[in-house]
Write a protein that holds these residues in place. Structure first.
Motif, PDB file in Angstrom:
ATOM      1  N   ALA A  94     -30.059  35.972  41.090  1.00  0.00           N
ATOM      2  CA  ALA A  94     -30.349  37.137  41.933  1.00  0.00           C
ATOM      3  C   ALA A  94     -31.497  37.979  41.398  1.00  0.00           C
ATOM      4  O   ALA A  94     -32.183  38.669  42.160  1.00  0.00           O
ATOM      5  N   ASP A  95     -31.730  37.945  40.065  1.00  0.00           N
ATOM      6  CA  ASP A  95     -32.785  38.775  39.484  1.00  0.00           C
ATOM      7  C   ASP A  95     -34.157  38.111  39.504  1.00  0.00           C
ATOM      8  O   ASP A  95     -35.119  38.658  38.972  1.00  0.00           O
ATOM      9  N   GLY A  96     -34.250  36.946  40.113  1.00  0.00           N
ATOM     10  CA  GLY A  96     -35.538  36.256  40.204  1.00  0.00           C
ATOM     11  C   GLY A  96     -35.742  35.186  39.162  1.00  0.00           C
ATOM     12  O   GLY A  96     -36.670  34.380  39.266  1.00  0.00           O
ATOM     13  N   SER A  97     -34.913  35.168  38.123  1.00  0.00           N
ATOM     14  CA  SER A  97     -34.996  34.074  37.143  1.00  0.00           C
ATOM     15  C   SER A  97     -34.345  32.832  37.740  1.00  0.00           C
ATOM     16  O   SER A  97     -33.670  32.903  38.780  1.00  0.00           O
ATOM     17  N   PHE A  98     -34.532  31.712  37.102  1.00  0.00           N
ATOM     18  CA  PHE A  98     -33.905  30.504  37.619  1.00  0.00           C
ATOM     19  C   PHE A  98     -33.717  29.471  36.512  1.00  0.00           C
ATOM     20  O   PHE A  98     -34.363  29.524  35.453  1.00  0.00           O
ATOM     21  N   LEU A  99     -32.789  28.561  36.757  1.00  0.00           N
ATOM     22  CA  LEU A  99     -32.552  27.422  35.878  1.00  0.00           C
ATOM     23  C   LEU A  99     -33.191  26.193  36.489  1.00  0.00           C
ATOM     24  O   LEU A  99     -33.209  26.026  37.712  1.00  0.00           O
ATOM     25  N   MET A 100     -33.716  25.317  35.629  1.00  0.00           N
ATOM     26  CA  MET A 100     -34.315  24.074  36.097  1.00  0.00           C
ATOM     27  C   MET A 100     -33.696  22.893  35.362  1.00  0.00           C
ATOM     28  O   MET A 100     -33.613  22.882  34.130  1.00  0.00           O
ATOM     29  N   VAL A 103     -32.739  17.617  30.800  1.00  0.00           N
ATOM     30  CA  VAL A 103     -33.070  18.861  30.113  1.00  0.00           C
ATOM     31  C   VAL A 103     -32.833  20.044  31.048  1.00  0.00           C
ATOM     32  O   VAL A 103     -33.235  20.023  32.218  1.00  0.00           O
ATOM     33  N   LEU A 104     -32.174  21.082  30.532  1.00  0.00           N
ATOM     34  CA  LEU A 104     -31.942  22.316  31.271  1.00  0.00           C
ATOM     35  C   LEU A 104     -32.799  23.411  30.654  1.00  0.00           C
ATOM     36  O   LEU A 104     -32.767  23.633  29.440  1.00  0.00           O
ATOM     37  N   SER A 105     -33.559  24.120  31.496  1.00  0.00           N
ATOM     38  CA  SER A 105     -34.424  25.191  30.988  1.00  0.00           C
ATOM     39  C   SER A 105     -34.204  26.467  31.789  1.00  0.00           C
ATOM     40  O   SER A 105     -33.862  26.437  32.974  1.00  0.00           O
ATOM     41  N   LEU A 106     -34.385  27.605  31.112  1.00  0.00           N
ATOM     42  CA  LEU A 106     -34.248  28.923  31.715  1.00  0.00           C
ATOM     43  C   LEU A 106     -35.632  29.524  31.915  1.00  0.00           C
ATOM     44  O   LEU A 106     -36.395  29.656  30.961  1.00  0.00           O
ATOM     45  N   TRP A 107     -35.936  29.911  33.154  1.00  0.00           N
ATOM     46  CA  TRP A 107     -37.225  30.500  33.503  1.00  0.00           C
ATOM     47  C   TRP A 107     -37.010  31.958  33.916  1.00  0.00           C
ATOM     48  O   TRP A 107     -36.566  32.227  35.034  1.00  0.00           O
ATOM     49  N   PRO A 108     -37.313  32.933  33.038  1.00  0.00           N
ATOM     50  CA  PRO A 108     -37.192  34.347  33.432  1.00  0.00           C
ATOM     51  C   PRO A 108     -38.162  34.708  34.555  1.00  0.00           C
ATOM     52  O   PRO A 108     -37.855  35.555  35.401  1.00  0.00           O
ATOM     53  N   THR A 109     -39.341  34.078  34.546  1.00  0.00           N
ATOM     54  CA  THR A 109     -40.350  34.273  35.580  1.00  0.00           C
ATOM     55  C   THR A 109     -40.979  32.926  35.890  1.00  0.00           C
ATOM     56  O   THR A 109     -40.677  31.914  35.253  1.00  0.00           O
ATOM     57  N   PHE A 128     -26.322  26.075  40.737  1.00  0.00           N
ATOM     58  CA  PHE A 128     -26.023  27.142  39.791  1.00  0.00           C
ATOM     59  C   PHE A 128     -25.102  28.143  40.457  1.00  0.00           C
ATOM     60  O   PHE A 128     -25.448  28.754  41.472  1.00  0.00           O
ATOM     61  N   ASP A 129     -23.900  28.316  39.898  1.00  0.00           N
ATOM     62  CA  ASP A 129     -22.942  29.314  40.370  1.00  0.00           C
ATOM     63  C   ASP A 129     -23.087  30.535  39.461  1.00  0.00           C
ATOM     64  O   ASP A 129     -22.509  30.594  38.378  1.00  0.00           O
ATOM     65  N   GLU A 130     -23.863  31.511  39.912  1.00  0.00           N
ATOM     66  CA  GLU A 130     -24.153  32.665  39.071  1.00  0.00           C
ATOM     67  C   GLU A 130     -22.907  33.518  38.837  1.00  0.00           C
ATOM     68  O   GLU A 130     -22.702  34.047  37.746  1.00  0.00           O
ATOM     69  N   GLU A 131     -22.061  33.636  39.844  1.00  0.00           N
ATOM     70  CA  GLU A 131     -20.859  34.463  39.713  1.00  0.00           C
ATOM     71  C   GLU A 131     -19.942  33.935  38.617  1.00  0.00           C
ATOM     72  O   GLU A 131     -19.411  34.714  37.809  1.00  0.00           O
ATOM     73  N   ARG A 132     -19.764  32.629  38.553  1.00  0.00           N
ATOM     74  CA  ARG A 132     -18.865  32.032  37.560  1.00  0.00           C
ATOM     75  C   ARG A 132     -19.607  31.580  36.305  1.00  0.00           C
ATOM     76  O   ARG A 132     -18.994  31.039  35.389  1.00  0.00           O
ATOM     77  N   GLN A 133     -20.920  31.756  36.278  1.00  0.00           N
ATOM     78  CA  GLN A 133     -21.736  31.393  35.118  1.00  0.00           C
ATOM     79  C   GLN A 133     -21.516  29.925  34.725  1.00  0.00           C
ATOM     80  O   GLN A 133     -21.130  29.596  33.592  1.00  0.00           O
ATOM     81  N   GLU A 134     -21.770  29.043  35.676  1.00  0.00           N
ATOM     82  CA  GLU A 134     -21.660  27.617  35.414  1.00  0.00           C
ATOM     83  C   GLU A 134     -22.599  26.858  36.341  1.00  0.00           C
ATOM     84  O   GLU A 134     -23.010  27.368  37.393  1.00  0.00           O
ATOM     85  N   VAL A 135     -22.963  25.663  35.915  1.00  0.00           N
ATOM     86  CA  VAL A 135     -23.813  24.809  36.740  1.00  0.00           C
ATOM     87  C   VAL A 135     -23.058  23.520  37.047  1.00  0.00           C
ATOM     88  O   VAL A 135     -22.179  23.089  36.290  1.00  0.00           O
ATOM     89  N   PHE A 136     -23.420  22.918  38.161  1.00  0.00           N
ATOM     90  CA  PHE A 136     -22.918  21.604  38.535  1.00  0.00           C
ATOM     91  C   PHE A 136     -24.097  20.647  38.556  1.00  0.00           C
ATOM     92  O   PHE A 136     -25.144  20.959  39.122  1.00  0.00           O
ATOM     93  N   VAL A 137     -23.917  19.487  37.931  1.00  0.00           N
ATOM     94  CA  VAL A 137     -24.975  18.493  37.848  1.00  0.00           C
ATOM     95  C   VAL A 137     -24.412  17.150  38.303  1.00  0.00           C
ATOM     96  O   VAL A 137     -23.406  16.683  37.770  1.00  0.00           O
ATOM     97  N   SER A 138     -25.044  16.549  39.305  1.00  0.00           N
ATOM     98  CA  SER A 138     -24.672  15.190  39.677  1.00  0.00           C
ATOM     99  C   SER A 138     -25.594  14.234  38.919  1.00  0.00           C
ATOM    100  O   SER A 138     -26.804  14.463  38.818  1.00  0.00           O
ATOM    101  N   THR A 139     -25.007  13.197  38.361  1.00  0.00           N
ATOM    102  CA  THR A 139     -25.772  12.309  37.487  1.00  0.00           C
ATOM    103  C   THR A 139     -25.394  10.854  37.722  1.00  0.00           C
ATOM    104  O   THR A 139     -24.331  10.541  38.269  1.00  0.00           O
TER     105      THR A 139
END
Length: 222
Positions: A33-39, A60-66, A91-102
């Motif tokens: 919601a704050d504009g950052s994102f996970l990749m 690889v999981l990376s955090l992008w503040p901008t 990315f489920d921001e409310e529960r602070q978890e990610v789901f990844v299909s692999t």
């Protein structure tokens, strides 16, 4: 849109695929919601078309503040060696978890898996992954690394929906597919109780059910 030139070398080198093509390297984004994102970044499964290329693929999981670039990078494959070829990301921001299909790095047991991973966004602490779904039955041979779906959507109660392709077990219908070689055409893996060519509903406790069947390669869920 992310400028690929801003993806740092420690990410691109980790997921490098020696084969070329538009799907040689894949990146999935989950926004906050704050504009950052996970990749989520990983090599494409075309790597399996050349067995010599199957060395040490990574996810690889990376955090992008901008949009200017990531501040944190985590090698998910080091945490869980079955998380290698990412096919979808949520990315489920409310529960602070990610789901990844692999797709696991194996030609003996081909299938699609769904993993749930705790991620504390503020500190970027990544918890232990939990596999909550795996397709059945187990397929063999690298020819199945096509038409795998893998898209993820989330419902109001936290349940997730996962698209699963037919893994090239349907019927060849286009000239391009016939040129690449015939499908394995195994109708048995497209019928109940198999979980290919379907959309799955997966509850938070890991229970699941097929809610739609008969799909070739579903690439979108809303």
């Amino acid at each position: 849109e992310v400028d690929r030139a801003l993806i740092p070398s420690d990410v691109t080198e980790a997921v490098q695929n020696p084969l070329s093509g538009e799907r040689a390297m894949l990146h999935y984004v989950g926004a906050s919601a704050d504009g950052s994102f996970l990749m989520l970044s990983s090599a494409g499964t075309e790597i399996f078309d050349n067995s010599e290329s199957l060395r040490e693929p990574r996810a690889v999981l990376s955090l992008w503040p901008t949009m200017e670039g990531p501040s944190e990078v985590v090698d998910l494959t080091q945490i869980e060696n079955q998380i290698v070829f990412g096919r979808g990301f949520l990315f489920d921001e409310e529960r602070q978890e990610v789901f990844v299909s692999t797709i696991p790095p194996s030609t003996e047991c081909v299938g699609l898996e769904l993993w749930r991973i705790p991620v504390q966004l503020e500190s970027f602490e990544v918890g232990s992954p939990e596999r909550i779904f795996k397709t059945e039955p187990c397929l063999s041979g690298s020819a199945g690394y096509q038409q795998f779906g893998g898209r993820i959507a989330q419902g109001a109660s936290g349940e997730v929906y996962l698209s699963v392709g037919d893994f090239a077990n349907g019927v060849s219908t286009t000239r391009e597919e016939l040129a690449d070689g015939p499908y394995s055409e195994r109708p048995d893996v497209l019928k109940d109780p198999a979980t290919y060519g379907v959309v799955m509903k997966i509850e938070r406790d890991g229970s699941s059910e097929v809610i739609s069947r008969g799909h070739r390669n579903p690439q979108g869920l809303t």
